[in-house]
Design an enzyme around this catalytic site. Structure first.
Site, PDB file in Angstrom:
ATOM      1  N   SER A  37       0.833  -1.187   0.000  1.00 60.39           N
ATOM      2  CA  SER A  37       0.000   0.000   0.000  1.00 60.39           C
ATOM      3  C   SER A  37       0.882   1.257   0.000  1.00 60.39           C
ATOM      4  CB  SER A  37      -0.971  -0.036   1.182  1.00 60.39           C
ATOM      5  OG  SER A  37      -2.019   0.887   0.994  1.00 60.39           O
ATOM      6  N   MET A  38       0.799   2.095   1.041  1.00 58.38           N
ATOM      7  CA  MET A  38       1.671   3.271   1.082  1.00 58.38           C
ATOM      8  C   MET A  38       3.132   2.850   1.097  1.00 58.38           C
ATOM      9  SD  MET A  38      -0.324   5.910   3.579  1.00 58.38           S
ATOM     10  CE  MET A  38       0.696   7.315   3.211  1.00 58.38           C
ATOM     11  N   TRP A  62       0.197   2.368  -3.302  1.00 59.23           N
ATOM     12  CA  TRP A  62      -0.617   3.580  -3.217  1.00 59.23           C
ATOM     13  C   TRP A  62       0.305   4.765  -3.469  1.00 59.23           C
ATOM     14  CZ3 TRP A  62      -0.684   8.022  -0.285  1.00 59.23           C
ATOM     15  CH2 TRP A  62      -1.908   8.725  -0.220  1.00 59.23           C
ATOM     16  N   ASP A  86      -9.309  -3.676  -5.994  1.00 54.21           N
ATOM     17  CA  ASP A  86      -8.749  -2.956  -4.854  1.00 54.21           C
ATOM     18  C   ASP A  86      -9.504  -1.646  -4.645  1.00 54.21           C
ATOM     19  OD1 ASP A  86      -7.172  -1.604  -2.979  1.00 54.21           O
ATOM     20  OD2 ASP A  86      -5.300  -2.382  -3.815  1.00 54.21           O
ATOM     21  N   HIS A 118      -7.367  -5.592  -1.859  1.00 55.12           N
ATOM     22  CA  HIS A 118      -6.150  -4.907  -1.437  1.00 55.12           C
ATOM     23  C   HIS A 118      -5.134  -5.804  -0.720  1.00 55.12           C
ATOM     24  CE1 HIS A 118      -3.871  -1.273  -0.683  1.00 55.12           C
ATOM     25  NE2 HIS A 118      -3.901  -1.444   0.635  1.00 55.12           N
TER      26      HIS A 118
END
Length: 178
Positions: A37-38, A62, A86, A118
């Protein structure tokens, strides 16, 4: 990105710190970063800051907005694993942008897993084990420079809703003993 770079620095220091259990045991020319993700976006940003990294694996990455191509301009081979469904980091706004903004001169692969959410890339069993197979092949090829793993990255797995790459594979020797 800062946390990943800090972790790499810690590894480098442990390799030279007297009495460290890792002292002299690490190959500092074979370092990779990965994140979810991040953290996947952070892995790309870490490669911009430290192009000595050998490979990046971005798991359902992300990106903050606005992002411009210069933000992820680096030469480090990058594998981007994403999920078709996602809702947190929709591929059209995140993984696809990661792929398109990474320079064409950088070896890259985007593997989007069909009907997945996700968390799909958080286990090697994701995408009917294709996440693990592709990620391992990526690291064997780019981190350990084992060229025989490259052809495994060219064919889209049956679980792919999108599989895009610019990599080209060298010929793998069939008999190393001559």
């Amino acid at each position: 990105a800062i946390a990943l770079l800090d972790a790499l620095e810690t590894i480098r220091q442990e390799n030279t710190r007297a009495s460290s259990p890792l002292e002299g045991a690490l190959n500092l020319n074979q370092l990779a970063v990965s994140g979810h993700s991040m953290g996947g976006g952070g892995a790309q940003l870490a490669a911009v800051s430290d192009p000595t990294i050998q490979a990046v694996v971005a798991l359902c990455p992300w990106l903050g907005v606005p992002t411009v191509p210069a933000d992820i301009n680096h030469p480090v081979p990058v594998l981007i694993l994403s999920a078709e469904l996602d809702a947190v980091a929709p591929p059209v706004f995140h993984a696809d942008v990661h792929y398109s903004y990474t320079p064409e001169t950088t070896e890259k692969l985007l593997f989007e897993i069909t009907n997945a959410g996700h968390q799909v890339a958080n286990s090697p069993s994701g995408g009917q084990n294709n996440v693990g197979q592709i990620a391992l092949s990526w690291l064997k090829r780019y981190l350990l420079d084992e060229i025989c793993y490259c052809p495994l990255l060219l064919d889209a797995p049956p679980t792919a809703s999108n599989y895009t790459t610019n990599i080209v594979c060298a010929t793998c020797p069939s008999d190393l003993n001559g």
